[in-house]
Design a protein around this motif. Structure first.
Motif, PDB file in Angstrom:
ATOM      1  N   THR A   1       4.600 -31.548 -19.945  1.00 60.19           N
ATOM      2  CA  THR A   1       5.838 -31.716 -19.173  1.00 60.19           C
ATOM      3  C   THR A   1       7.032 -31.133 -19.946  1.00 60.19           C
ATOM      4  OG1 THR A   1       4.946 -33.722 -18.170  1.00 60.19           O
ATOM      5  CG2 THR A   1       7.321 -33.402 -17.998  1.00 60.19           C
TER       6      THR A   1
ATOM      7  N   MET B   1      21.643 -34.491 -18.497  1.00 60.94           N
ATOM      8  CA  MET B   1      20.198 -34.593 -18.597  1.00 60.94           C
ATOM      9  C   MET B   1      19.673 -33.497 -19.517  1.00 60.94           C
ATOM     10  SD  MET B   1      17.658 -34.263 -15.396  1.00 60.94           S
ATOM     11  CE  MET B   1      17.882 -32.477 -15.380  1.00 60.94           C
ATOM     12  N   LEU B   2      20.180 -32.313 -19.268  1.00 60.00           N
ATOM     13  CA  LEU B   2      19.680 -31.170 -20.026  1.00 60.00           C
ATOM     14  C   LEU B   2      20.783 -30.127 -20.114  1.00 60.00           C
ATOM     15  CD1 LEU B   2      16.964 -30.359 -21.299  1.00 60.00           C
ATOM     16  CD2 LEU B   2      16.401 -29.206 -19.176  1.00 60.00           C
TER      17      LEU B   2
ATOM     18  N   PHE C   1      22.295 -35.609 -14.192  1.00 58.68           N
ATOM     19  CA  PHE C   1      21.545 -36.496 -13.331  1.00 58.68           C
ATOM     20  C   PHE C   1      22.468 -37.679 -13.088  1.00 58.68           C
ATOM     21  CE2 PHE C   1      18.311 -39.997 -13.264  1.00 58.68           C
ATOM     22  CZ  PHE C   1      17.993 -39.787 -11.935  1.00 58.68           C
TER      23      PHE C   1
ATOM     24  N   LYS D   1      12.724 -40.692 -21.456  1.00 56.54           N
ATOM     25  CA  LYS D   1      12.915 -41.693 -20.408  1.00 56.54           C
ATOM     26  C   LYS D   1      13.249 -41.078 -19.062  1.00 56.54           C
ATOM     27  CE  LYS D   1      14.712 -45.861 -22.659  1.00 56.54           C
ATOM     28  NZ  LYS D   1      15.955 -46.632 -22.828  1.00 56.54           N
ATOM     29  N   ALA D   2      13.996 -39.977 -19.097  1.00 52.96           N
ATOM     30  CA  ALA D   2      14.524 -39.402 -17.861  1.00 52.96           C
ATOM     31  C   ALA D   2      13.426 -38.762 -17.008  1.00 52.96           C
ATOM     32  CB  ALA D   2      15.614 -38.383 -18.170  1.00 52.96           C
ATOM     33  N   PHE D   3      12.362 -38.322 -17.656  1.00 53.83           N
ATOM     34  CA  PHE D   3      11.323 -37.604 -16.913  1.00 53.83           C
ATOM     35  C   PHE D   3      10.096 -38.476 -16.670  1.00 53.83           C
ATOM     36  CE2 PHE D   3      14.080 -34.285 -18.401  1.00 53.83           C
ATOM     37  CZ  PHE D   3      14.107 -33.422 -17.327  1.00 53.83           C
ATOM     38  N   ARG D   4       9.304 -38.042 -15.717  1.00 55.01           N
ATOM     39  CA  ARG D   4       8.108 -38.791 -15.318  1.00 55.01           C
ATOM     40  C   ARG D   4       7.166 -39.035 -16.484  1.00 55.01           C
ATOM     41  NH1 ARG D   4       5.768 -35.758 -10.152  1.00 55.01           N
ATOM     42  NH2 ARG D   4       5.315 -34.323 -11.845  1.00 55.01           N
TER      43      ARG D   4
END
Lengths: 125, 125
Positions: A88, A23-24, A18, A64-67
């Motif tokens: 999620t 990110m993953l 990202f 933190k990175a996701f909604r």
């Protein structure tokens, strides 16, 4: 596990970035899997030979990175705390695993072509 | 380049491992591309802000891993040395680039699903 199987020669790993930040990737995905199975960030980190601090940092970064957070955790307490994947978290992990599968299938012929160019003596190491 | 394009939110990077060793990933593939275009390992490394030593080590590792060297080079001399991709080098690079393309296509829907779960405020950073 089986050092003689064809698929062991070359393994494909996917990392999703990202911007410039990872990110993953395989490590975070495995950590999520182990948190789901052990119900504990500490236990998941131990199985990956990762410090508790590092496991926590990776979880925090994903949260933190996701909604919505991917991991829901309670620190300490009488029960010693616990952690589980949120909805999620389960979705993200499932998408990543499906991505891995699809990519392995669609990329098989190019991966085989690269594997076929590898040094044969190295393959037996 | 375009910070507002959808594809910039999440980038997929592929790494091919041979056993536990990274065999080929975005860095080595870019290094091969730059060696082909510059005709020089040193110049390719410079463009990637990599030390000459590191660029050489990566080339050596690739040359050993495959049946035939990927890069053919002459050190020093009156002309200052030069490097070019061998036929095997061109093949490996072409397979890797095709793999990237196929994977981007086949993985697009899962990548989009992950991207849609990202924190919107982070996207604008």
């Amino acid at each position: 596990m089986n050092g003689n199987s064809d698929t062991d020669y070359v393994r494909l790993r996917l990392r999703l970035y990202f911007g410039d930040d990872l990110m993953l990737g395989p490590g975070k995905a495995d950590l999520l899997d182990l948190i789901a199975s052990h119900g504990s960030i500490a236990a998941a980190g131990r199985e990956m030979k990762m410090s508790y601090k590092r496991a926590w940092m990776l979880v925090e970064a994903m949260n933190k990175a996701f909604r919505a957070p991917l991991v829901d955790s309670t620190r300490g307490g009488i029960q010693g705390g616990g952690a589980r994947l949120t909805e999620t978290g389960e979705q993200v992990l499932a998408h990543y695993r499906r991505l891995e599968q699809q990519v392995a299938v669609s990329g098989a012929s190019e991966i085989k072509a690269i594997r076929d160019l590898l040094n044969v003596t190295s393959k037996t190491e």
